[in-house]
Design an enzyme around this catalytic site. Structure first.
Site, short mmCIF file in Angstrom:
data_model
loop_
_atom_site.label_atom_id
_atom_site.label_comp_id
_atom_site.label_asym_id
_atom_site.label_seq_id
_atom_site.Cartn_x
_atom_site.Cartn_y
_atom_site.Cartn_z
N CYS A 165 -7.63 -3.33 2.07
CA CYS A 165 -8.17 -4.42 1.26
C CYS A 165 -7.65 -4.42 -0.17
O CYS A 165 -7.86 -5.39 -0.89
CB CYS A 165 -9.69 -4.36 1.26
SG CYS A 165 -10.38 -4.48 2.91
N PHE A 216 -15.11 -8.38 9.29
CA PHE A 216 -13.69 -8.74 9.11
C PHE A 216 -13.29 -10.04 9.80
O PHE A 216 -13.73 -10.33 10.91
CB PHE A 216 -12.78 -7.61 9.58
CG PHE A 216 -12.84 -6.39 8.69
CD1 PHE A 216 -12.30 -6.44 7.42
CD2 PHE A 216 -13.46 -5.24 9.11
CE1 PHE A 216 -12.38 -5.34 6.57
CE2 PHE A 216 -13.54 -4.13 8.28
CZ PHE A 216 -13.00 -4.18 7.00
N HIS A 307 -12.87 -8.65 -4.91
CA HIS A 307 -12.71 -8.59 -3.44
C HIS A 307 -14.10 -8.48 -2.80
O HIS A 307 -14.81 -7.50 -3.02
CB HIS A 307 -11.86 -7.38 -3.05
CG HIS A 307 -11.91 -7.10 -1.57
ND1 HIS A 307 -11.46 -7.99 -0.63
CD2 HIS A 307 -12.38 -6.03 -0.88
CE1 HIS A 307 -11.64 -7.48 0.57
NE2 HIS A 307 -12.20 -6.29 0.46
N ASN A 340 -14.42 -10.88 5.35
CA ASN A 340 -13.50 -9.99 4.63
C ASN A 340 -12.15 -10.01 5.35
O ASN A 340 -12.02 -9.52 6.46
CB ASN A 340 -14.11 -8.58 4.64
CG ASN A 340 -13.23 -7.54 3.95
OD1 ASN A 340 -12.05 -7.76 3.70
ND2 ASN A 340 -13.82 -6.39 3.65
C1 MLC Z 1 -22.62 -4.23 6.35
C2 MLC Z 1 -23.65 -4.91 5.43
C3 MLC Z 1 -23.28 -6.38 5.27
C4 MLC Z 1 -25.03 -4.81 6.08
O1 MLC Z 1 -25.99 -5.15 5.13
P1 MLC Z 1 -27.57 -5.19 5.39
O2 MLC Z 1 -28.20 -5.85 4.21
O3 MLC Z 1 -27.81 -5.78 6.75
O4 MLC Z 1 -28.22 -3.82 5.44
P2 MLC Z 1 -27.76 -2.34 5.54
O5 MLC Z 1 -26.81 -2.05 4.45
O6 MLC Z 1 -29.03 -1.61 5.61
O7 MLC Z 1 -26.99 -2.19 6.94
C5 MLC Z 1 -27.52 -2.61 8.21
C6 MLC Z 1 -27.22 -1.54 9.23
O8 MLC Z 1 -25.82 -1.27 9.23
C7 MLC Z 1 -25.59 0.09 8.90
N1 MLC Z 1 -24.39 0.22 8.11
C8 MLC Z 1 -24.09 -0.41 6.95
N2 MLC Z 1 -22.89 -0.02 6.51
C9 MLC Z 1 -22.41 0.86 7.41
C10 MLC Z 1 -21.21 1.59 7.53
N3 MLC Z 1 -20.25 1.47 6.62
N4 MLC Z 1 -21.05 2.39 8.61
C11 MLC Z 1 -22.02 2.50 9.56
N5 MLC Z 1 -23.18 1.80 9.50
C12 MLC Z 1 -23.38 1.02 8.45
C13 MLC Z 1 -26.83 0.52 8.13
O9 MLC Z 1 -27.02 1.91 8.23
C14 MLC Z 1 -27.92 -0.23 8.86
O10 MLC Z 1 -28.22 0.42 10.08
P3 MLC Z 1 -29.70 0.37 10.70
O11 MLC Z 1 -30.02 -1.08 10.86
O12 MLC Z 1 -29.57 1.11 11.99
O13 MLC Z 1 -30.58 1.04 9.69
C15 MLC Z 1 -23.71 -4.23 4.04
O14 MLC Z 1 -24.19 -2.90 4.19
C16 MLC Z 1 -22.42 -4.22 3.32
O15 MLC Z 1 -21.98 -5.24 2.77
N6 MLC Z 1 -21.80 -3.05 3.25
C17 MLC Z 1 -20.51 -2.88 2.60
C18 MLC Z 1 -19.44 -2.99 3.57
C19 MLC Z 1 -18.17 -2.34 3.06
O16 MLC Z 1 -18.16 -1.17 2.73
N7 MLC Z 1 -17.11 -3.13 2.95
C20 MLC Z 1 -15.85 -2.63 2.52
C21 MLC Z 1 -14.98 -2.75 3.68
S1 MLC Z 1 -13.55 -1.91 3.38
C22 MLC Z 1 -12.63 -2.91 2.44
O17 MLC Z 1 -13.02 -3.99 2.09
C23 MLC Z 1 -11.35 -2.32 2.07
C24 MLC Z 1 -10.43 -1.90 3.19
O18 MLC Z 1 -10.71 -2.10 4.37
O19 MLC Z 1 -9.38 -1.37 2.87
#
Ligand code: MLC
Length: 394
Positions: A165, A216, A307, A340
């Site tokens: 990303c 994604f 981003h 994303n």
């Molecule tokens: C995924 C979400 C939209 C979900 O949001 P929510 O408001 O629903 O609530 P939440 O955060 O409690 O997550 C819901 C459920 O998903 C799980 N969960 C969240 N993130 C997780 C992860 N990275 N790995 C495994 N599980 C995950 C939580 O534990 C929870 O589980 P349970 O329900 O069982 O308790 C958010 O957490 C989010 O925006 N996270 C950031 C994502 C991220 O890191 N993006 C970057 C991608 S990488 C990038 O952009 C760069 C690249 O790729 O190079």
């Protein structure tokens, strides 16, 4: 002699800062609404029995943030390649074959839009910087893209592979260096990202697959960059300064690895927190040397192209910096409409931002920032200065 060398050096370099001269974006034809995605995904991957994972994806998709995503992988493709569903089967060859055709094609759709807006012939492009996580072959998709666009055989090509990303941010930084160090250079940046390289059915113990399926989407973005604009070129954003920061001891937080079954990725649930803890320092380091923003009190005076890695990343940044609700509006809208799209996403955000700025008119902020995050964890930051031109509707 020394003087002559100095004169040559001066003559070779641009006088002014590089600028974004045009932007284009493209997506595959097929789109999917988030509301419908869980049922679709579990049906086409024949995984209805994994009810606990289905509930988990439903929980993630219920989070407001993304409404729609575009995807190259369709039911027809999965019917023709059912092996793609099973991550343990050796499907890398088939994925790379498909990506080698589709990635440059999508990039070309975005690039044509940028070139048409730029208004000069494609043969005036001197450099190409191409970024993707969806490849695995040399020559890479950049060569195919150059051929689809009819670029000149002397075009200087650079490929960024698996930058994830942050690829779009890095590509723009390289374009700035190239444009400022080569008088007359016109650099085409293209990022084309297709999830087909990493599309799997759900599996116990692979929560990353579920999170990835929630976040994604596929898309391509292209930007023409150049310094010292000539007549008819209309600069949108001048590229004032760039930094790259790696957050220490976060090598394992975002990872990607090509395996026999495709691209395996991991995204730690700590990513939003790690970014929030480091972002303000990075911003101060980028802005303080310029004397543009003396302290955090002025973050609301900037325009923002962050981003949108996920909704919680944007929420954390907004809260931490005390940003007004509309400041991350372009990032949120791109996340909502496209998800994303990895490295291509910041290009979509810049495109949305310039549309919003055209509506804001004279009240639009003068200085702004692009930030992209990827494996490392790497934070690519670019300080932008708005060209007066970008207040005009296109
Ligand atoms: C995924 C979400 C939209 C979900 O949001 P929510 O408001 O629903 O609530 P939440 O955060 O409690 O997550 C819901 C459920 O998903 C799980 N969960 C969240 N993130 C997780 C992860 N990275 N790995 C495994 N599980 C995950 C939580 O534990 C929870 O589980 P349970 O329900 O069982 O308790 C958010 O957490 C989010 O925006 N996270 C950031 C994502 C991220 O890191 N993006 C970057 C991608 S990488 C990038 O952009 C760069 C690249 O790729 O190079």
């Amino acid at each position: 002699m020394a003087t002559a060398l100095q004169e040559i050096r001066q003559a070779q370099r641009a006088d002014g800062h590089a600028a974004v001269l045009a932007i284009g974006t493209a997506n595959p034809a097929t789109s999917m609404l988030q509301d419908e995605y869980t049922d679709y995904y579990f049906r086409v991957t024949k995984s209805e029995h994994l009810t606990h994972l289905k509930h988990k994806l439903k929980r993630i998709l219920r989070t407001p943030g993304i409404e729609k995503r575009f995807m190259h992988v369709s039911e027809e493709i999965l019917d023709a390649h059912p092996d793609l569903i099973d991550r343990t089967l050796p499907t890398l060859d088939a994925r790379i074959d498909m990506a080698s055709a589709a990635v440059p094609k999508l990039a070309a759709s975005a690039a044509w839009k940028a070139i048409v807006e730029w208004g000069r012939p494609a043969t005036d492009i001197t450099h190409l910087v191409f970024s993707t996580y969806s490849g695995g072959r040399a020559p890479s998709a950049d060569l195919r893209l150059a051929s689809l666009l009819g670029l000149r055989p002397t075009v200087c090509r650079t490929v960024l592979n698996l930058n994830g990303c942050s690829g779009g941010g890095r590509a723009l930084q390289i374009a700035k260096e190239l444009a400022e160090n080569n008088r007359g250079a016109r650099v085409l940046v293209a990022c084309s990202e297709l999830t087909l390289i990493a599309f799997y059915g759900p599996q116990d113990g692979c929560l990353d697959t579920i999170v990835g399926q929630g976040l994604f989407g596929d898309g391509a973005g292209a930007i023409v960059v150049g310094a010292d604009p000539v007549e008819d070129e209309r600069p949108l954003f001048e590229m004032a300064f760039t930094t790259q920061t790696t957050i220490p001891e976060t090598e394992d937080a975002i990872t990607m690895q090509l395996r026999k079954g495709g691209l395996d990725f991991h995204i730690s649930s700590q990513v939003p927190r790690l970014l929030a803890e480091n972002i303000e320092r990075v911003l101060i380091d980028a802005f303080e040397p310029l004397g543009v923003v003396a302290n955090g009190a002025a973050w609301n005076d900037l325009f923002w192209a962050i981003h949108p890695g996920g909704r919680s990343i944007l929420d954390n940044i907004e809260e931490l910096l005390g940003l007004d609700a509309e400041k991350l509006g372009a990032s949120r809208q791109v996340l909502r409409d496209f998800g994303n799209m990895s490295g291509a996403t910041v290009i979509f955000v810049l495109d949305e931002l310039r549309r919003r700025r055209a509506k804001e008119g004279e009240t639009a902020a003068e200085w702004g920032v692009v930030m992209a995050f990827g494996p490392g964890i790497t934070i690519e930051t670019m300080v932008l200065h708005a060209a007066t031109n970008n207040l005009k509707e296109n």
